[in-house]
Scaffold this motif. Sequence first.
Motif, PDB file in Angstrom:
ATOM      1  N   MET A 122       0.791  -1.230   0.000  1.00 20.90           N
ATOM      2  CA  MET A 122       0.000   0.000   0.000  1.00 20.90           C
ATOM      3  C   MET A 122       0.826   1.284   0.000  1.00 20.90           C
ATOM      4  O   MET A 122       0.347   2.326  -0.434  1.00 20.90           O
ATOM      5  CB  MET A 122      -0.935   0.015   1.221  1.00 20.90           C
ATOM      6  N   TYR A 123       2.060   1.211   0.488  1.00 19.96           N
ATOM      7  CA  TYR A 123       2.875   2.424   0.601  1.00 19.96           C
ATOM      8  C   TYR A 123       3.013   3.186  -0.724  1.00 19.96           C
ATOM      9  O   TYR A 123       2.862   4.414  -0.755  1.00 19.96           O
ATOM     10  CB  TYR A 123       4.258   2.058   1.157  1.00 19.96           C
ATOM     11  N   PRO A 124       3.288   2.492  -1.851  1.00 21.32           N
ATOM     12  CA  PRO A 124       3.413   3.245  -3.102  1.00 21.32           C
ATOM     13  C   PRO A 124       2.148   4.006  -3.475  1.00 21.32           C
ATOM     14  O   PRO A 124       2.216   5.110  -4.008  1.00 21.32           O
ATOM     15  CB  PRO A 124       3.727   2.147  -4.133  1.00 21.32           C
ATOM     16  N   MET A 159      -2.959   4.938   6.906  1.00 24.66           N
ATOM     17  CA  MET A 159      -2.530   3.581   6.582  1.00 24.66           C
ATOM     18  C   MET A 159      -2.069   2.829   7.826  1.00 24.66           C
ATOM     19  O   MET A 159      -2.508   1.696   8.078  1.00 24.66           O
ATOM     20  CB  MET A 159      -1.396   3.610   5.554  1.00 24.66           C
ATOM     21  N   THR A 160      -1.196   3.444   8.621  1.00 21.30           N
ATOM     22  CA  THR A 160      -0.683   2.751   9.806  1.00 21.30           C
ATOM     23  C   THR A 160      -1.785   2.515  10.830  1.00 21.30           C
ATOM     24  O   THR A 160      -1.840   1.451  11.464  1.00 21.30           O
ATOM     25  CB  THR A 160       0.465   3.543  10.448  1.00 21.30           C
ATOM     26  N   GLY A 161      -2.681   3.480  10.995  1.00 27.30           N
ATOM     27  CA  GLY A 161      -3.751   3.332  11.977  1.00 27.30           C
ATOM     28  C   GLY A 161      -4.715   2.220  11.606  1.00 27.30           C
ATOM     29  O   GLY A 161      -5.060   1.376  12.441  1.00 27.30           O
ATOM     30  N   VAL A 162      -5.151   2.197  10.362  1.00 29.72           N
ATOM     31  CA  VAL A 162      -6.102   1.174   9.914  1.00 29.72           C
ATOM     32  C   VAL A 162      -5.458  -0.211   9.966  1.00 29.72           C
ATOM     33  O   VAL A 162      -6.085  -1.187  10.413  1.00 29.72           O
ATOM     34  CB  VAL A 162      -6.599   1.496   8.486  1.00 29.72           C
ATOM     35  N   ALA A 163      -4.211  -0.320   9.538  1.00 31.52           N
ATOM     36  CA  ALA A 163      -3.522  -1.620   9.569  1.00 31.52           C
ATOM     37  C   ALA A 163      -3.364  -2.127  10.994  1.00 31.52           C
ATOM     38  O   ALA A 163      -3.565  -3.320  11.270  1.00 31.52           O
ATOM     39  CB  ALA A 163      -2.154  -1.500   8.885  1.00 31.52           C
TER      40      ALA A 163
END
Length: 479
Positions: free
Chosen positions: A125-127, A139-143
């Motif tokens: 997902m980072y890209p 992204m980090t919170g949801v993951a």
Amino acid sequence: MLTILGFAMIATFLVLIMMKKMSPIAALVLIPSLFCVFVGKGAQLGDYVIDGVSSLAPTAAMLMFAIVYFGVMIDVGLFDPVVRAILKFCKADPMRIVVGTALLAAIVSLDGDGSTTFMITVSAMYPLYKRLKMSLVVMTGVAAMANGVMNTLPWGGPTARAATALKVDASDIFVPMIPALAVGLAAVVALAYVLGLRERRRLGTLTLDEALVREDETETVLVGAGAGTAVAEGPGTASRGGSGAGAGAGAGKASGHGGEGTAGDDFQGLDPHRATLRPKLYWFNALLTVVLLTAMIMEWLPIPVLFLIGAALALTVNFPHIPDQKARIAAHADNVLNVSGMVFAAAVFTGVLTGTGMVDHMARWLVDTIPDGMGPHMGLVTGLLSLPLTYFMSNDGFYFGVLPVLAEAGQAHGVSALEIARASIVGQPLHMSSPLVPAVYVLVGMAKVEFGDHTRFVVKWAVLTSLVILAAGILFGII
């Protein structure tokens, strides 16, 4: 006094890192060292730190070799089909990307290892987040929240600890909790949908061509693979190399972290032409990974040993030439060093908390403050206490130190140990973002997110998710 100092030490640590006055590593080392002196046990600091390091050394070893193993697997293309499937679903829509993050993290979490989940999720997902200029803390919170819900699987850790501490069967804890946990996972997906809509309103929805053109026009990117990585600018290039998070995410400096192509090409997340791909060894790598994960779940060997052997095999078979092996290790060295350093720094924090007796005093104080009238509702009390206690202390400390006391108090009022055990796992969505959880440093390190920023964003949503699970458990009569 130890109770007050314990809470003061934790509060000081959190405030300093959230205000970015200290780095997490420095705060994890210096703050507990200072409070150890305040307690009057400065002479025992060395013993406390060595005890903490000894207890966390296997975890650090596991993370080091897990990062190398899964980094190599991403380099050689094992997860490219998964990445392509997720990217095909997400397209260039921020809402779909955030929902896809939650779904991918939940699916990968089935292996029971948070570090694995975060490495694969961030790699995929980072890209997309970078290319569309989306918020990385989303992204980090949801993951982290999706992984927290799935962390309650019997082989994930907390459920097994609760079962061991209270001498009950893990399946009797987990199986009845499935409906409540399913509601919790649905809440994470719903939250991802809302956060994705917020990102869509902020950024708009792009077509694939527009997304590629946007990056072409605004960024200097790295192209190429192997040792001769070159820099290029301007339209027609959309490949991103990377160091730090890029290396940890699996593409590394030598493999490229972004997609490659011009407007009109497929929207790739990993460079499909990177030199590290090993398509002829795809099924060997897939079988090796399945065997490794099976051995981990079945506990054939200690997890650090499994990943050590797995990393050695992966490097030897995929990169038989020693210079190539060194290049792969170097590509992931930044992330290995950051994560292992953070784990050993956390050992100072946990060593002082445990060695000075702060944890015991804090736990007893919390239990003693429970009103007598709440005795028949110890399931609810345990669920509520699991949020702060599993955030401020390790799972081992909570499940083996505090949970038996709560269960004993509950049984005195007719509340079964199973009900207490089920309530004790509802705080895991918050626990996965605790500064005492090594895997969270893999997550924020690979995503290039400050730990303080992640904490400020995720705590309120993780608390909400945990409360939803608790409410569902009570509503369904499970707790």
